[in-house]
Design a protein around this motif. Structure first.
Motif, PDB file in Angstrom:
ATOM      1  N   ASP A 101       0.834  -1.212   0.000  1.00  0.00           N
ATOM      2  CA  ASP A 101       0.000   0.000   0.000  1.00  0.00           C
ATOM      3  C   ASP A 101       0.870   1.264   0.000  1.00  0.00           C
ATOM      4  O   ASP A 101       0.556   2.248  -0.658  1.00  0.00           O
ATOM      5  CB  ASP A 101      -0.900   0.048   1.250  1.00  0.00           C
ATOM      6  N   LEU A 102       1.946   1.233   0.786  1.00  0.00           N
ATOM      7  CA  LEU A 102       2.830   2.403   0.872  1.00  0.00           C
ATOM      8  C   LEU A 102       3.527   2.653  -0.464  1.00  0.00           C
ATOM      9  O   LEU A 102       3.724   3.807  -0.871  1.00  0.00           O
ATOM     10  CB  LEU A 102       3.842   2.214   2.012  1.00  0.00           C
ATOM     11  N   SER A 103       3.871   1.583  -1.178  1.00  0.00           N
ATOM     12  CA  SER A 103       4.447   1.738  -2.528  1.00  0.00           C
ATOM     13  C   SER A 103       3.420   2.398  -3.449  1.00  0.00           C
ATOM     14  O   SER A 103       3.772   3.233  -4.290  1.00  0.00           O
ATOM     15  CB  SER A 103       4.853   0.383  -3.112  1.00  0.00           C
ATOM     16  N   VAL A 104       2.160   2.014  -3.281  1.00  0.00           N
ATOM     17  CA  VAL A 104       1.089   2.638  -4.074  1.00  0.00           C
ATOM     18  C   VAL A 104       0.998   4.138  -3.760  1.00  0.00           C
ATOM     19  O   VAL A 104       0.814   4.958  -4.667  1.00  0.00           O
ATOM     20  CB  VAL A 104      -0.259   1.934  -3.817  1.00  0.00           C
ATOM     21  N   HIS A 105       1.168   4.500  -2.488  1.00  0.00           N
ATOM     22  CA  HIS A 105       1.142   5.932  -2.127  1.00  0.00           C
ATOM     23  C   HIS A 105       2.258   6.693  -2.860  1.00  0.00           C
ATOM     24  O   HIS A 105       2.053   7.804  -3.328  1.00  0.00           O
ATOM     25  CB  HIS A 105       1.309   6.123  -0.622  1.00  0.00           C
ATOM     26  N   VAL A 106       3.451   6.078  -2.905  1.00  0.00           N
ATOM     27  CA  VAL A 106       4.575   6.703  -3.629  1.00  0.00           C
ATOM     28  C   VAL A 106       4.201   6.859  -5.104  1.00  0.00           C
ATOM     29  O   VAL A 106       4.372   7.937  -5.696  1.00  0.00           O
ATOM     30  CB  VAL A 106       5.864   5.858  -3.475  1.00  0.00           C
ATOM     31  N   ALA A 107       3.668   5.794  -5.694  1.00  0.00           N
ATOM     32  CA  ALA A 107       3.295   5.826  -7.119  1.00  0.00           C
ATOM     33  C   ALA A 107       2.226   6.882  -7.393  1.00  0.00           C
ATOM     34  O   ALA A 107       2.240   7.542  -8.442  1.00  0.00           O
ATOM     35  CB  ALA A 107       2.804   4.440  -7.558  1.00  0.00           C
ATOM     36  N   LYS A 108       1.320   7.073  -6.423  1.00  0.00           N
ATOM     37  CA  LYS A 108       0.244   8.054  -6.633  1.00  0.00           C
ATOM     38  C   LYS A 108       0.777   9.488  -6.608  1.00  0.00           C
ATOM     39  O   LYS A 108       0.274  10.346  -7.339  1.00  0.00           O
ATOM     40  CB  LYS A 108      -0.867   7.869  -5.595  1.00  0.00           C
ATOM     41  N   ILE A 109       1.774   9.746  -5.756  1.00  0.00           N
ATOM     42  CA  ILE A 109       2.390  11.085  -5.780  1.00  0.00           C
ATOM     43  C   ILE A 109       3.088  11.290  -7.122  1.00  0.00           C
ATOM     44  O   ILE A 109       2.970  12.352  -7.744  1.00  0.00           O
ATOM     45  CB  ILE A 109       3.367  11.275  -4.587  1.00  0.00           C
ATOM     46  N   ALA A 110       3.790  10.243  -7.605  1.00  0.00           N
ATOM     47  CA  ALA A 110       4.444  10.332  -8.923  1.00  0.00           C
ATOM     48  C   ALA A 110       3.405  10.682  -9.991  1.00  0.00           C
ATOM     49  O   ALA A 110       3.586  11.604 -10.786  1.00  0.00           O
ATOM     50  CB  ALA A 110       5.143   9.019  -9.253  1.00  0.00           C
ATOM     51  N   ARG A 111       2.286   9.956  -9.988  1.00  0.00           N
ATOM     52  CA  ARG A 111       1.255  10.130 -11.004  1.00  0.00           C
ATOM     53  C   ARG A 111       0.619  11.525 -10.955  1.00  0.00           C
ATOM     54  O   ARG A 111       0.319  12.133 -11.975  1.00  0.00           O
ATOM     55  CB  ARG A 111       0.167   9.065 -10.806  1.00  0.00           C
ATOM     56  N   LEU A 112       0.462  12.019  -9.718  1.00  0.00           N
ATOM     57  CA  LEU A 112      -0.173  13.326  -9.507  1.00  0.00           C
ATOM     58  C   LEU A 112       0.619  14.458 -10.160  1.00  0.00           C
ATOM     59  O   LEU A 112       0.043  15.475 -10.544  1.00  0.00           O
ATOM     60  CB  LEU A 112      -0.258  13.557  -7.986  1.00  0.00           C
ATOM     61  N   ARG A 113       1.939  14.290 -10.249  1.00  0.00           N
ATOM     62  CA  ARG A 113       2.793  15.384 -10.742  1.00  0.00           C
ATOM     63  C   ARG A 113       3.156  15.244 -12.217  1.00  0.00           C
ATOM     64  O   ARG A 113       3.829  16.115 -12.772  1.00  0.00           O
ATOM     65  CB  ARG A 113       4.080  15.482  -9.914  1.00  0.00           C
ATOM     66  N   VAL A 114       2.772  14.127 -12.852  1.00  0.00           N
ATOM     67  CA  VAL A 114       3.053  13.937 -14.285  1.00  0.00           C
ATOM     68  C   VAL A 114       2.449  15.101 -15.067  1.00  0.00           C
ATOM     69  O   VAL A 114       1.326  15.517 -14.758  1.00  0.00           O
ATOM     70  CB  VAL A 114       2.446  12.590 -14.767  1.00  0.00           C
ATOM     71  N   PRO A 115       3.098  15.723 -16.073  1.00  0.00           N
ATOM     72  CA  PRO A 115       4.359  15.289 -16.693  1.00  0.00           C
ATOM     73  C   PRO A 115       5.606  15.763 -15.951  1.00  0.00           C
ATOM     74  O   PRO A 115       6.713  15.543 -16.443  1.00  0.00           O
ATOM     75  CB  PRO A 115       4.290  15.944 -18.079  1.00  0.00           C
ATOM     76  N   ASN A 116       5.418  16.417 -14.795  1.00  0.00           N
ATOM     77  CA  ASN A 116       6.598  16.839 -14.039  1.00  0.00           C
ATOM     78  C   ASN A 116       7.095  15.689 -13.161  1.00  0.00           C
ATOM     79  O   ASN A 116       6.425  14.663 -13.008  1.00  0.00           O
ATOM     80  CB  ASN A 116       6.261  18.043 -13.159  1.00  0.00           C
ATOM     81  N   VAL A 117       8.258  15.919 -12.559  1.00  0.00           N
ATOM     82  CA  VAL A 117       8.816  14.970 -11.596  1.00  0.00           C
ATOM     83  C   VAL A 117       8.641  15.594 -10.212  1.00  0.00           C
ATOM     84  O   VAL A 117       8.999  16.757 -10.002  1.00  0.00           O
ATOM     85  CB  VAL A 117      10.304  14.700 -11.917  1.00  0.00           C
ATOM     86  N   ALA A 118       8.029  14.810  -9.282  1.00  0.00           N
ATOM     87  CA  ALA A 118       7.675  15.367  -7.963  1.00  0.00           C
ATOM     88  C   ALA A 118       8.905  15.851  -7.186  1.00  0.00           C
ATOM     89  O   ALA A 118       8.816  16.789  -6.398  1.00  0.00           O
ATOM     90  CB  ALA A 118       6.915  14.320  -7.148  1.00  0.00           C
ATOM     91  N   VAL A 119      10.046  15.177  -7.408  1.00  0.00           N
ATOM     92  CA  VAL A 119      11.224  15.447  -6.575  1.00  0.00           C
ATOM     93  C   VAL A 119      12.192  16.376  -7.319  1.00  0.00           C
ATOM     94  O   VAL A 119      12.749  15.992  -8.351  1.00  0.00           O
ATOM     95  CB  VAL A 119      11.944  14.119  -6.233  1.00  0.00           C
TER      96      VAL A 119
END
Lengths: 218, 218
Positions: free
Chosen positions: B95-113
Motif C-alpha cells: 500500500d505504501l508503494s502505491v502511495h509513492v506511485a500516486k504522488i508520482a502520477r499526480l505530478r506527471v508530466p513533471n517529476v515530484a522530486v
C-alpha cells in the motif's frame, strides 16, 4: 469449557475497549498540546504510550492462552485472531497520537498550526477523536450498526484532508515550508487514526456477523 | 500429522517470501515512476497491488486452515500467528508503494522530486528496496543473523529522513510548498516501508528463536 472460553473472550474484549479509551485520551491530549503549544501535555501523551504498549502485550498473552488452552475452531478461532489484530491497530493509533504530540513539542513555545488552518485541523482532530470514542463503544456493545455507520465517516476525514491541502497550497499561504510540512504530516496522522478506527470497527462486524463489511458492500 | 503441519507451514513461508518479492518490485517501480515522472509505470504499481491483496487473503486462509485443522500449540501456534502478522505488514508495504506511485502520477508530466533532493530521495528509496529484498531472503532462509543486521539499517533511513528535512527547510529552498510537502510525505512512506521490513525480519527471529530481538537487546 465453552463457557469459560466465552468469559475469557469477553475479558479480552473488555481490555480492547479499555485500550481504545486510552487511545481516545491520547488523541484528545495530543490535539490539545498541538493547538496550545503546551509541552507538558505533549510529554504526558508521549510517556503514557508505554502503558498502551503494555496493555497490548497483556491482551496478546491472553489471546495466546485462549488459543493454546481452548483450541477454538471456526468462528471462535477467527474471533481470537481478530482480537489480536484489533490490539495491534489500537496500539498503532496510540503511536500516531505520539507522532502528533511530538510535532507539538518540536514547535514549543510556538503553535505548529497557523491560526487560519486551525479550524480545519481542529475538525480533523475532532473527527478522529470522535471515531475512536465510538469504536470503544462499538467494541463494548458489539454494535454492528454503529460500526457500519463509522465506516461512512471516513469520507469526512478524506474531505478535511483535501481541504487542508487546498489551504496550504494556495497562493495566499504565507506561513512557509515548515508549517506546511507539519500540517501535511499531521493530516496524515489523523487520517491514519481514522483508517485504523474504521478497520477495528469492521473487525467487530466480522466477529459478530462472520462477514467483513468491506466485502459485502455495506 | 506433525510432518504435514510443517510442510504446510513451509508453504505459507514460501508464499510470504513471494509476496515480499512482489513488494520489492512495487517499491522499485514506484521509485522509478517517481524519479522519471512515468505515469505508465506508476499505473502498473497501482493496478498490481490487487495481486498482493489477493495473495494476502490466500495466506490468511492457509493459516486459518492450519490453526483449525492442526490445532498447533506453543511455538507452532506462535509461528502461525506470526505468519498472519507478517502478511498484514507485507500488504501494508505494498500500500505504501502505491502511495509513492500516486504522488508520482499526480505530478506527471513533471517529476515530484526537485533535482537537488533527488540524491537523498534516491538513497531512501534504495535503502527501502534493499531492505525489502533482504527480508524476502531472510524469510526464505529463516536467517536470524541477517534479520538482526537489518534492524541496524533502520538508523540509516532515519538519518536520510532528517537530511531530507534539512534540505527542504533550508533558506535556499526555492521549490515551493507543494514539492516540500510531497517530499515530507514520500520520506514518511519510505520510512514506514523500512519500519515494516524490520518488523517482519524481527518476526522471523521470533519464529526461529522464540525471542523478539527488540526485547533481548540484540
Amino acid at each position: 469449557m465453552r463457557e469459560a472460553f466465552h468469559e475469557q473472550l469477553d475479558s479480552v474484549f473488555d481490555d480492547l475497549a479499555g485500550i481504545c479509551r486510552s487511545v481516545e485520551s491520547a488523541v484528545r491530549l495530543a490535539t490539545e498540546a498541538l493547538l496550545t503549544g503546551d509541552a507538558e501535555v505533549a510529554e504526558r501523551v508521549i510517556s503514557a504510550d508505554v502503558e498502551i504498549d503494555r496493555a497490548r502485550e497483556s491482551v496478546e498473552e491472553k489471546a495466546f492462552q485462549l488459543l493454546s488452552l481452548q483450541q477454538p475452531v471456526a468462528g471462535d478461532l477467527r474471533t481470537v485472531v481478530s482480537a489480536l489484530r484489533m490490539v495491534s491497530e489500537l496500539e498503532r493509533m496510540g503511536d500516531l497520537s505520539v507522532h502528533v504530540a511530538k510535532i507539538a513539542r518540536l514547535r514549543v513555545p510556538n503553535v505548529a498550526v497557523p491560526l487560519e488552518v486551525q479550524p480545519t485541523m481542529t475538525k480533523m482532530a475532532t473527527v478522529a477523536e470522535d471515531m475512536v470514542s465510538r469504536v470503544s463503544q462499538i467494541i463494548t456493545g458489539r454494535d454492528v450498526a454503529a460500526a457500519i455507520e463509522l465506516g461512512r465517516d471516513d469520507e469526512v476525514m478524506d474531505q478535511l484532508r483535501r481541504a487542508s491541502f487546498v489551504e496550504l497550497l494556495s497562493d495566499d499561504w504565507d506561513h512557509g515550508v515548515e508549517a506546511a510540512v507539519d500540517i501535511a504530516l499531521l493530516g496524515r496522522y489523523y487520517e491514519r487514526i481514522a483508517d485504523h478506527a474504521v478497520s477495528v470497527a469492521n473487525r467487530v462486524v466480522f466477529v459478530v456477523t462472520g462477514q467483513d463489511p468491506r466485502t459485502v458492500g455495506a
